[in-house]
Design an enzyme around this catalytic site. Sequence first.
Site, PDB file in Angstrom:
ATOM      1  N   ARG A  25      -8.896   1.902 -12.537  1.00 30.35           N
ATOM      2  CA  ARG A  25      -9.617   2.446 -11.386  1.00 30.35           C
ATOM      3  C   ARG A  25      -8.757   2.355 -10.124  1.00 30.35           C
ATOM      4  NH1 ARG A  25     -10.964   2.314  -6.233  1.00 30.35           N
ATOM      5  NH2 ARG A  25     -11.193   0.042  -6.368  1.00 30.35           N
ATOM      6  N   HIS A  45      -2.523  -7.447  -2.751  1.00 27.36           N
ATOM      7  CA  HIS A  45      -1.473  -6.445  -2.919  1.00 27.36           C
ATOM      8  C   HIS A  45      -0.130  -7.128  -2.657  1.00 27.36           C
ATOM      9  CE1 HIS A  45      -3.756  -2.388  -2.721  1.00 27.36           C
ATOM     10  NE2 HIS A  45      -4.500  -3.308  -3.306  1.00 27.36           N
ATOM     11  N   CYS A  84       0.850   1.964  -2.119  1.00 32.29           N
ATOM     12  CA  CYS A  84       0.249   1.646  -0.824  1.00 32.29           C
ATOM     13  C   CYS A  84       0.156   2.935  -0.022  1.00 32.29           C
ATOM     14  CB  CYS A  84       1.093   0.619  -0.079  1.00 32.29           C
ATOM     15  SG  CYS A  84       0.510   0.300   1.593  1.00 32.29           S
ATOM     16  N   ASN A 143      -1.083  -3.113  -5.767  1.00 35.65           N
ATOM     17  CA  ASN A 143      -1.694  -4.285  -6.388  1.00 35.65           C
ATOM     18  C   ASN A 143      -0.659  -5.209  -7.036  1.00 35.65           C
ATOM     19  OD1 ASN A 143      -4.685  -3.573  -6.308  1.00 35.65           O
ATOM     20  ND2 ASN A 143      -3.829  -1.731  -7.258  1.00 35.65           N
TER      21      ASN A 143
END
Lengths: 302, 302
Positions: A16, A209, A240, A249
């Site tokens: 996701r 992140h 990003c 992430n």
Amino acid sequence: MEPLPESVSIREVGPRDGLQNEDPVPTDAKVRLIDALSATGVGRIEAVSFVHPKAIPQMADADEVWQRAAKPPRVRYSALVPNSRGAQRALAAGFTEIEVVVSASDTHNRRNVNRSTAESLDDIAALIALLHDAGARVEVIIATSFGCPYEGDIDPARVAGIVDRVRADGADRIAFGDTTGMGTPRRVRELLGAVRDRHADVPLLLHFHNTRGTGLANILAALELGVTEFDASVGGLGGCPYAPGASGNVATEEVVHMLHDMGIATGIDLEAMIEAAALAEEIVGRRLPSGVLRAGPRTRLV
Amino acid sequence: MEPLPESVSIREVGPRDGLQNEDPVPTDAKVRLIDALSATGVGRIEAVSFVHPKAIPQMADADEVWQRAAKPPRVRYSALVPNSRGAQRALAAGFTEIEVVVSASDTHNRRNVNRSTAESLDDIAALIALLHDAGARVEVIIATSFGCPYEGDIDPARVAGIVDRVRADGADRIAFGDTTGMGTPRRVRELLGAVRDRHADVPLLLHFHNTRGTGLANILAALELGVTEFDASVGGLGGCPYAPGASGNVATEEVVHMLHDMGIATGIDLEAMIEAAALAEEIVGRRLPSGVLRAGPRTRLV
């Protein structure tokens, strides 16, 4: 030196949060990725989001992806929804664990959903009621919890106030999102210090992140404070949006690799997760920013 | 939560350890890079190594580089030498801080210099005597301190034994090298636990690679144990010879970025270091693995 938890629960968010921030990939590829992840031993997977296909074309096939994915009962799957329409779709698809998002930064929230944080909190209160009525559990993800790319620092007291509010509205779980990688161990300590005592009874999850390299350092800082739930994205899927080419992430296999070497159990088969990362890299067709995918685990000798 | 040091001393190793592991670059470029780094406020720079040009062509012009570089008196410069010939060259060039290397792993040491660890320790004893006679100070770098790509885990007791030996032979400083990025916070704790009490009087420096994403987490673990000296390489210059495409040294600007946000002083101007990282990237002509170079510091807003 602080004692560390014996085990950690990782939620895999590559299908996701990862794929939503990559160029769109075919439905088949998404199903293959979810199935590969479901076989790694990971306990939780954020599978899809039910968002408007014009807003986020990457998730336009969420219903079909979810229908076709293998769903072994040992894995808990969740879906993210932006509003009541999405909530209805998620419920109809059979999800019982649902995530909703609000940004601690008013500017970031307005850029995302054209509403103030306060307005979104009202929406979320209604969503929680709707989802609870249907028997689902709701996690509220507080984005930009460690800093906002528009506003800069976010006062931990502001984040804590949002936790107070959504808990009063019935949120079952809270996640703190380091949306653009502005977290450092100092920010982790400050935020957890501001919320931990007041909400000792609610599961807290941290979502980091690795945009500025601090992902695993932040996880270490959180482990030392007893946090045992983390998001991670296979291969580091998901870039990003504010810095083209930058990492998104934290990579699941990097998190698992560090935790296992520290004697912290995750239930995940690291080699299987590295294979899933290689699949993710093949699917998106770009080099993913995972050191463990590139170099292998420390136990893989020359 | 452990109290953290108020300040940290970073040694910039990009010009030597970094460039030695990149394709050769022109002398002019090396001088420009050292000069840019000398202007960042960093207190220490590993400038060159005096090695045989056939073994390491990247350092063939060490004498000229060092002669041409600006040498502001507030910066301490050091050079690495492999043997007495190199030591004589370093002394002749005017260096008073010299590094020598030995691998804790016998296999790694044999692959590097075709001698056992024990044989290299005898050589180092002689080198220390030679360098002390000339008034120089000697740091012994113990490579593969956190694991060996051939042998796997390295017993911290073995590393501690090497510290005992080189200290008895007069080493002024000790550095622990995580040569191929096998360190994790657990390994940091174990190694420091094995040596700290026995050698409380000797400066210890840690040298981490970010090959598997753990670089800043390892630094955090070391900070919590009171370590205040770290190597770092501008832009993350220097790859990993065992894993093509993998990251090497921790990037100086990522280390400084995290430390400053945690309130730990380094004396370094972060923006100047990011500019030096951009120069390093231009010089080597490949994308360097630094998140802070890519995304900017957390204080740089959209």
